[in-house]
Write a protein that holds these residues in place. Sequence first.
Motif, short mmCIF file in Angstrom:
data_model
loop_
_atom_site.label_atom_id
_atom_site.label_comp_id
_atom_site.label_asym_id
_atom_site.label_seq_id
_atom_site.Cartn_x
_atom_site.Cartn_y
_atom_site.Cartn_z
N UNK A 83 1.03 -1.24 0.03
CA UNK A 83 0.20 -0.17 0.12
C UNK A 83 0.86 1.21 0.09
N UNK A 84 0.44 2.29 -0.67
CA UNK A 84 1.12 3.92 -0.59
C UNK A 84 -0.14 4.66 -0.88
N UNK A 85 0.04 6.03 -0.27
CA UNK A 85 -0.86 6.94 -0.64
C UNK A 85 -0.57 8.16 0.25
N UNK A 86 -1.66 8.88 0.51
CA UNK A 86 -1.60 10.27 1.21
C UNK A 86 -2.26 10.39 2.40
N UNK A 87 -1.63 11.00 3.45
CA UNK A 87 -2.19 11.37 4.67
C UNK A 87 -2.86 12.87 4.59
N UNK A 88 -3.98 13.18 5.13
CA UNK A 88 -4.24 14.54 5.36
C UNK A 88 -4.36 14.52 6.89
N UNK A 89 -3.54 15.06 7.78
CA UNK A 89 -3.76 15.06 8.90
C UNK A 89 -3.40 16.18 9.81
N UNK A 90 -4.17 16.07 11.03
CA UNK A 90 -4.36 17.23 12.00
C UNK A 90 -4.24 16.71 13.46
N UNK A 91 -4.23 18.02 14.21
CA UNK A 91 -4.37 17.70 15.64
C UNK A 91 -5.33 18.44 16.39
N UNK A 92 -6.00 18.08 17.55
CA UNK A 92 -6.65 19.01 18.04
C UNK A 92 -6.37 19.34 19.60
N UNK A 93 -6.22 20.43 20.04
CA UNK A 93 -5.55 20.89 21.48
C UNK A 93 -6.56 21.37 22.31
N UNK A 120 -4.07 16.81 23.87
CA UNK A 120 -3.90 16.66 22.04
C UNK A 120 -4.14 15.28 21.76
N UNK A 121 -4.87 15.44 20.71
CA UNK A 121 -5.00 14.20 19.92
C UNK A 121 -5.02 14.18 18.47
N UNK A 122 -4.52 13.35 17.79
CA UNK A 122 -4.36 13.31 16.33
C UNK A 122 -5.68 12.72 15.70
N UNK A 123 -5.66 13.22 14.42
CA UNK A 123 -6.69 12.85 13.42
C UNK A 123 -6.12 12.67 12.03
N UNK A 124 -6.47 11.66 11.21
CA UNK A 124 -5.96 11.64 10.05
C UNK A 124 -6.93 10.93 8.72
N UNK A 125 -7.07 11.74 7.83
CA UNK A 125 -7.65 11.05 6.48
C UNK A 125 -7.01 10.52 5.81
N UNK A 126 -6.94 9.46 5.23
CA UNK A 126 -6.04 8.73 4.25
C UNK A 126 -6.61 8.13 2.92
N UNK A 127 -5.65 8.23 1.88
CA UNK A 127 -6.20 7.42 0.70
C UNK A 127 -5.01 6.62 0.17
N UNK A 128 -5.36 5.30 0.17
CA UNK A 128 -4.30 4.39 -0.30
C UNK A 128 -4.62 3.57 -1.59
N UNK A 129 -3.61 3.18 -2.45
CA UNK A 129 -3.86 2.15 -3.39
C UNK A 129 -2.78 1.26 -3.37
N UNK A 130 -2.91 0.39 -4.36
CA UNK A 130 -1.98 -0.88 -3.95
C UNK A 130 -2.30 -2.10 -4.98
N UNK A 131 -1.63 -3.21 -4.13
CA UNK A 131 -1.90 -4.60 -5.18
C UNK A 131 -1.77 -5.60 -4.20
#
Length: 207
Positions: free
Chosen positions: A28-38, A192-203
């Motif tokens: 798998x490989x792809x993109x993260x769109x991450x953020x944090x909440x404080x 503080x907490x992380x949050x992350x949306x991701x898109x992955x492609x692979x085989x």
Amino acid sequence: MKKFVALLCALCVAGTLSAQEKHILGVRAGMNVSNMTFKQDGLSVSPSSRVSFQAGVSYQYNFLESMPFYLETGLYLSLKGAEQKVERTTTTIRMTYLEVPIMVNYHWNISDKISIIPAAGFYYSLGLGGTSENKTGNTSVEADTFGTDSDIKRSEFGMRFGASVEFLENFYAGLGYDVGLNNISKDADVKARNGSFFILVGYNFKF
């Protein structure tokens, strides 16, 4: 209503008739769109999101032979963080994690070549490294995100939700969202907490 339920059951059964592979190994490989909440003293701040990278391998095991339910895990290198600009100063937090998901998914085979795969579960992340940068004009000050003087903990865990499509038998495309559950701040007054949306492609390799 009875006809609708019968049709739904028939579709579900039809989605399980295809032969199910016992093991599926994927890249798998792809993109993260991450953020944090404080959060501090009842106030909540969410900096801007950061676009970064994620890559790794996944493993799925068909634990229920009569139906296409799979236990899914893997090992990923996942980059997360956030960015905040206040007047002339931009603060950028970069975090590189080694991430292990533990989920259950269901392979709904809508044809011989296409499967829809919803999934849900948990993940654990161990911080490998990263930098926290404060930049004002041409002046930049950097520190180790997980260093001894940092306020960020290395360990993180949370819930993961996702859905994917397997097409042409072995190709994969999916998306999901990670919801951080634990407080990763060392400061007792800050949450503080992380949050992350991701898109992955692979085989996928099946055996």
